[in-house]
Write a protein that holds these residues in place. Structure first.
Motif, mmCIF file in Angstrom:
data_model
loop_
_atom_site.group_PDB
_atom_site.id
_atom_site.type_symbol
_atom_site.label_atom_id
_atom_site.label_comp_id
_atom_site.label_asym_id
_atom_site.label_seq_id
_atom_site.Cartn_x
_atom_site.Cartn_y
_atom_site.Cartn_z
ATOM 1 N N ASP A 84 32.406 49.600 23.170
ATOM 2 C CA ASP A 84 31.439 48.739 23.933
ATOM 3 C C ASP A 84 31.603 47.497 23.450
ATOM 4 O O ASP A 84 31.224 46.658 24.439
ATOM 5 C CB ASP A 84 30.313 49.285 22.922
ATOM 6 C CG ASP A 84 29.505 50.625 23.418
ATOM 7 O OD1 ASP A 84 29.952 51.072 24.496
ATOM 8 O OD2 ASP A 84 28.618 51.152 22.706
ATOM 9 N N GLU A 85 32.248 47.026 22.402
ATOM 10 C CA GLU A 85 32.530 45.593 22.020
ATOM 11 C C GLU A 85 33.708 45.123 23.067
ATOM 12 O O GLU A 85 33.710 44.024 23.598
ATOM 13 C CB GLU A 85 33.279 45.475 20.737
ATOM 14 C CG GLU A 85 33.461 44.022 20.103
ATOM 15 C CD GLU A 85 32.365 43.227 20.237
ATOM 16 O OE1 GLU A 85 32.582 41.993 19.935
ATOM 17 O OE2 GLU A 85 31.274 43.672 20.064
ATOM 18 N N LEU A 86 34.751 46.036 23.279
ATOM 19 C CA LEU A 86 35.831 45.524 24.408
ATOM 20 C C LEU A 86 35.274 45.504 25.793
ATOM 21 O O LEU A 86 35.694 44.573 26.473
ATOM 22 C CB LEU A 86 36.900 46.839 24.237
ATOM 23 C CG LEU A 86 37.787 46.684 22.753
ATOM 24 C CD1 LEU A 86 38.724 47.837 23.093
ATOM 25 C CD2 LEU A 86 38.206 45.580 22.445
ATOM 26 N N ARG A 87 34.343 46.303 26.029
ATOM 27 C CA ARG A 87 33.618 45.910 27.351
ATOM 28 C C ARG A 87 32.917 44.864 27.454
ATOM 29 O O ARG A 87 32.746 44.369 28.732
ATOM 30 C CB ARG A 87 32.811 47.310 27.663
ATOM 31 C CG ARG A 87 33.835 48.485 28.135
ATOM 32 C CD ARG A 87 32.775 49.801 28.676
ATOM 33 N NE ARG A 87 31.867 50.213 27.810
ATOM 34 C CZ ARG A 87 32.008 51.077 27.097
ATOM 35 N NH1 ARG A 87 33.320 51.746 26.979
ATOM 36 N NH2 ARG A 87 31.100 51.652 26.291
ATOM 37 N N SER A 88 32.572 44.344 26.460
ATOM 38 C CA SER A 88 31.670 42.935 26.778
ATOM 39 C C SER A 88 32.607 41.530 26.874
ATOM 40 O O SER A 88 32.063 40.598 27.166
ATOM 41 C CB SER A 88 31.129 42.707 25.373
ATOM 42 O OG SER A 88 32.028 42.480 24.138
ATOM 43 N N TYR A 89 33.896 41.900 26.996
ATOM 44 C CA TYR A 89 34.671 40.600 27.248
ATOM 45 C C TYR A 89 35.428 40.706 28.791
ATOM 46 O O TYR A 89 35.475 41.616 29.197
ATOM 47 C CB TYR A 89 35.892 40.806 26.353
ATOM 48 C CG TYR A 89 35.853 40.480 24.661
ATOM 49 C CD1 TYR A 89 35.500 39.166 24.525
ATOM 50 C CD2 TYR A 89 35.905 41.786 23.818
ATOM 51 C CE1 TYR A 89 35.253 39.294 22.753
ATOM 52 C CE2 TYR A 89 35.421 41.573 22.488
ATOM 53 C CZ TYR A 89 35.178 40.308 22.216
ATOM 54 O OH TYR A 89 34.988 40.295 20.646
ATOM 55 N N GLY A 90 35.416 39.364 29.021
ATOM 56 C CA GLY A 90 35.661 39.074 30.476
ATOM 57 C C GLY A 90 37.365 39.037 30.692
ATOM 58 O O GLY A 90 37.979 39.270 31.628
ATOM 59 N N ALA A 91 37.869 38.644 29.445
ATOM 60 C CA ALA A 91 39.279 38.425 29.318
ATOM 61 C C ALA A 91 39.817 38.581 28.060
ATOM 62 O O ALA A 91 38.993 38.267 27.121
ATOM 63 C CB ALA A 91 39.728 36.880 29.764
ATOM 64 N N VAL A 92 40.880 38.892 27.864
ATOM 65 C CA VAL A 92 41.603 38.952 26.435
ATOM 66 C C VAL A 92 42.997 38.119 26.646
ATOM 67 O O VAL A 92 43.703 38.377 27.508
ATOM 68 C CB VAL A 92 42.025 40.364 25.846
ATOM 69 C CG1 VAL A 92 42.620 41.341 27.128
ATOM 70 C CG2 VAL A 92 42.701 40.190 24.513
ATOM 71 N N ALA A 93 43.070 37.174 25.764
ATOM 72 C CA ALA A 93 44.563 36.205 25.822
ATOM 73 C C ALA A 93 45.384 36.737 24.670
ATOM 74 O O ALA A 93 44.825 36.485 23.493
ATOM 75 C CB ALA A 93 43.815 34.896 25.692
ATOM 76 N N PRO A 152 28.722 38.102 34.927
ATOM 77 C CA PRO A 152 29.939 38.429 34.357
ATOM 78 C C PRO A 152 29.879 38.130 33.058
ATOM 79 O O PRO A 152 29.295 37.277 32.381
ATOM 80 C CB PRO A 152 30.829 37.364 35.092
ATOM 81 C CG PRO A 152 29.776 36.259 35.523
ATOM 82 C CD PRO A 152 28.616 37.078 35.972
ATOM 83 N N ALA A 153 30.892 38.804 32.289
ATOM 84 C CA ALA A 153 30.983 38.788 30.708
ATOM 85 C C ALA A 153 31.650 37.445 30.580
ATOM 86 O O ALA A 153 32.559 36.949 31.307
ATOM 87 C CB ALA A 153 32.086 39.701 30.408
ATOM 88 N N ARG A 154 31.135 36.454 29.867
ATOM 89 C CA ARG A 154 31.591 35.040 29.540
ATOM 90 C C ARG A 154 32.136 35.020 27.922
ATOM 91 O O ARG A 154 31.759 34.080 27.248
ATOM 92 C CB ARG A 154 30.514 34.025 29.798
ATOM 93 C CG ARG A 154 29.873 34.150 31.207
ATOM 94 C CD ARG A 154 28.545 33.511 31.337
ATOM 95 N NE ARG A 154 28.660 31.888 31.092
ATOM 96 C CZ ARG A 154 28.262 31.211 30.191
ATOM 97 N NH1 ARG A 154 27.554 31.575 29.467
ATOM 98 N NH2 ARG A 154 28.533 29.907 29.974
ATOM 99 N N ARG A 155 32.684 36.012 27.786
ATOM 100 C CA ARG A 155 33.223 36.147 26.159
ATOM 101 C C ARG A 155 34.760 36.256 26.500
ATOM 102 O O ARG A 155 35.205 37.200 27.247
ATOM 103 C CB ARG A 155 32.726 37.327 25.466
ATOM 104 C CG ARG A 155 31.271 36.887 25.258
ATOM 105 C CD ARG A 155 30.613 38.151 24.404
ATOM 106 N NE ARG A 155 31.287 38.185 23.145
ATOM 107 C CZ ARG A 155 31.357 39.366 22.328
ATOM 108 N NH1 ARG A 155 30.850 40.390 22.876
ATOM 109 N NH2 ARG A 155 31.699 39.450 21.131
ATOM 110 N N VAL A 156 35.631 35.772 25.718
ATOM 111 C CA VAL A 156 37.230 35.916 25.500
ATOM 112 C C VAL A 156 37.405 36.494 24.199
ATOM 113 O O VAL A 156 37.067 36.009 23.200
ATOM 114 C CB VAL A 156 37.701 34.757 25.811
ATOM 115 C CG1 VAL A 156 39.330 35.009 26.035
ATOM 116 C CG2 VAL A 156 37.369 34.208 27.357
ATOM 117 N N LEU A 157 38.231 37.235 24.342
ATOM 118 C CA LEU A 157 39.038 38.017 23.056
ATOM 119 C C LEU A 157 40.249 37.226 22.914
ATOM 120 O O LEU A 157 41.080 37.306 23.806
ATOM 121 C CB LEU A 157 39.111 39.418 22.821
ATOM 122 C CG LEU A 157 39.661 39.970 21.608
ATOM 123 C CD1 LEU A 157 38.597 39.673 20.320
ATOM 124 C CD2 LEU A 157 39.837 41.459 21.775
#
Length: 348
Positions: free
Chosen positions: A204-213, A164-169
Motif C-alpha cells: 500500500d505504501e509503494l502504491r502511494s508514490y508517483g515515482a521512485v528515483a 495523481p500521486a504527488r509523492r516520490v521515493l
C-alpha cells in the motif's frame, strides 16, 4: 460568432501539469497537477500559448473546495466577478487576482451551457477590445454531457487516476544529496521520502508514490529488487535513474517522470543534446509556439554544481537546432516551458 450561433462542442477534462523546479536563482517553482478543460478533444490551455496558469480543478484541493469549484462551473452559485465572469485559469503560485487570470462568461442557454468572451483580467472589470482573446469561442456544450463530466469529479475518491500521486521515493547512497533533493522537492510541493530498503516496504505504501528515483550509486542488484517490489505491489510509479548528484537536474528528471499528459497534448516533444568539439547543439521539438529556457548542468572537478543558461527565447512549432557554448566534461541539458520539462544527457 455570437453565443446564439455557436456550434456545439464536446466538453471534457484532461490531466495536466505545471512542473515545479529549482530556478537558477535558488528559488522554487511550484509543482501543480490539475485538470485542464478539453474542448472537442483538445486541451484549452494549448490554445493559449505560453500562459503559465492552472485551472480551478487542482489535484491538491480538498473535497469541499473541489466541490465548490464544480458548483461554480455548473452555475449553482453566483459569479465571483462582475458581468457574470468566472475564472478559467489562474496563477499557479497563488490565488490572488493581482497576478492576472483568464476569465470568461459562463451562462445557460436553455439546457445548454455557453462559454464566451474569454479575456485576460487583472482588475474588477475587463476591456474585451484590449484584453479579449480574439477568435477563442464561444463554445456551446450540451447540458447533460457537460454536467455529467463535472459531476463525475465529485464521485472520484483520492485514489482515482484524476488525482495523481504527488509523492516520490528516493533511494541512494549519498545521504547529503538525498536530503537536499527531498527538501527541494518538498519546496516545490512534491512529497518526498528517503529509504534504503524499498523492497521491505508495504505494498500500500509503494502504491502511494508517483515515482521512485534511484541514485547512480545504487548497484544493479538493489535496482532489480526495487523494481520487483514496485511491480509486485501493482504500483504505476515511474522509475527514474538519477543522472548525476545535481539537485536541480534530479528535480527536473522527477518532474518529467511525473508528467502523465498524453504525448500529443504536450508542448515539448523531444530533446537531444550533442557535443562536437567546443560546440554543443541542442535539438528540440516543440508542438506549439512557446517560450523555452535551456539550462546546462555539470559537476566540476571538485564535484560542485555548475549551471549555465544556454537559451531563453520564443520558438515556433517544429524542430529547432540550437548551437550554444559547449559544456566541459559530463554535462546535461534541461528544457523548460510553461507546461513541461525535458532532460537530456549531452552525447558526444
Amino acid at each position: 460568432m455570437s453565443a446564439e450561433s455557436a456550434e456545439y462542442a464536446t466538453f471534457g477534462l484532461a490531466p495536466a501539469m505545471r512542473p515545479g523546479g529549482v530556478l537558477p536563482t535558488g528559488a522554487y517553482q511550484m509543482h501543480r497537477d490539475f485538470l485542464d478543460f478539453s474542448i472537442d478533444g483538445r486541451p484549452l490551455l494549448l490554445r493559449l500559448a505560453d500562459l503559465d496558469a492552472v485551472s480551478p480543478l487542482a489535484a491538491d484541493l480538498g473535497p469541499s473546495l473541489l466541490a465548490a469549484q464544480v458548483r461554480r462551473l455548473l452555475l449553482e452559485d453566483g459569479p465571483p466577478l462582475d458581468g457574470g465572469r468566472r475564472v478559467i485559469y489562474g496563477c499557479p503560485e497563488c490565488e490572488g487576482p493581482a497576478c492576472g487570470a483568464v476569465t470568461a462568461v459562463i451562462e445557460r442557454d436553455g439546457p445548454d451551457f455557453v462559454w464566451r468572451d474569454f479575456a485576460w483580467q487583472t482588475d474588477d472589470t475587463v476591456d474585451l477590445r484590449l484584453n479579449g482573446y480574439t477568435g477563442l469561442g464561444p463554445f456551446r456544450f450540451e447540458g447533460v454531457q457537460y454536467r455529467a463530466v463535472l459531476e463525475r469529479l465529485l464521485e472520484s475518491d483520492a485514489e482515482s487516476p484524476e488525482r495523481p500521486a504527488r509523492r516520490v521515493l528516493l533511494v541512494g547512497r549519498r545521504a547529503a544529496v538525498l536530503t537536499k533533493l527531498a527538501a527541494a522537492l518538498r519546496g516545490t510541493g512534491i512529497g518526498a521520502e528517503i529509504t534504503h530498503d524499498a523492497a521491505g516496504a508495504a505494498p500500500d505504501e509503494l502504491r502511494s508514490y508517483g515515482a521512485v528515483a534511484l541514485g547512480r550509486g545504487v548497484d544493479e542488484a538493489e535496482r532489480a529488487a526495487v523494481r520487483q517490489a514496485f511491480a509486485d505491489a501493482g504500483s504505476t510509479a515511474v522509475l527514474v535513474d538519477g543522472l548525476a548528484p545535481i539537485v536541480p537536474l534530479l528535480v527536473a528528471q522527477i518532474e518529467e517522470a511525473l508528467d502523465r499528459c498524453p504525448q500529443d497534448e504536450r508542448r515539448l516533444l523531444r530533446l537531444v543534446a550533442e557535443r562536437d568539439g567546443d560546440t554543443l547543439t541542442a535539438t528540440l521539438t516543440v508542438a506549439i509556439p512557446c517560450r523555452v529556457r535551456l539550462t546546462g548542468y555539470r559537476l566540476d572537478r571538485l564535484y560542485r554544481t555548475r549551471t549555465t543558461e544556454l537559451f531563453d527565447g520564443q520558438l515556433a512549432a517544429g524542430e529547432h537546432e540550437l548551437a550554444v557554448d559547449g559544456l566541459a566534461g559530463e554535462a546535461f541539458v534541461v528544457a523548460r516551458t510553461t507546461g513541461g520539462v525535458l532532460v537530456a544527457r549531452v552525447g558526444r
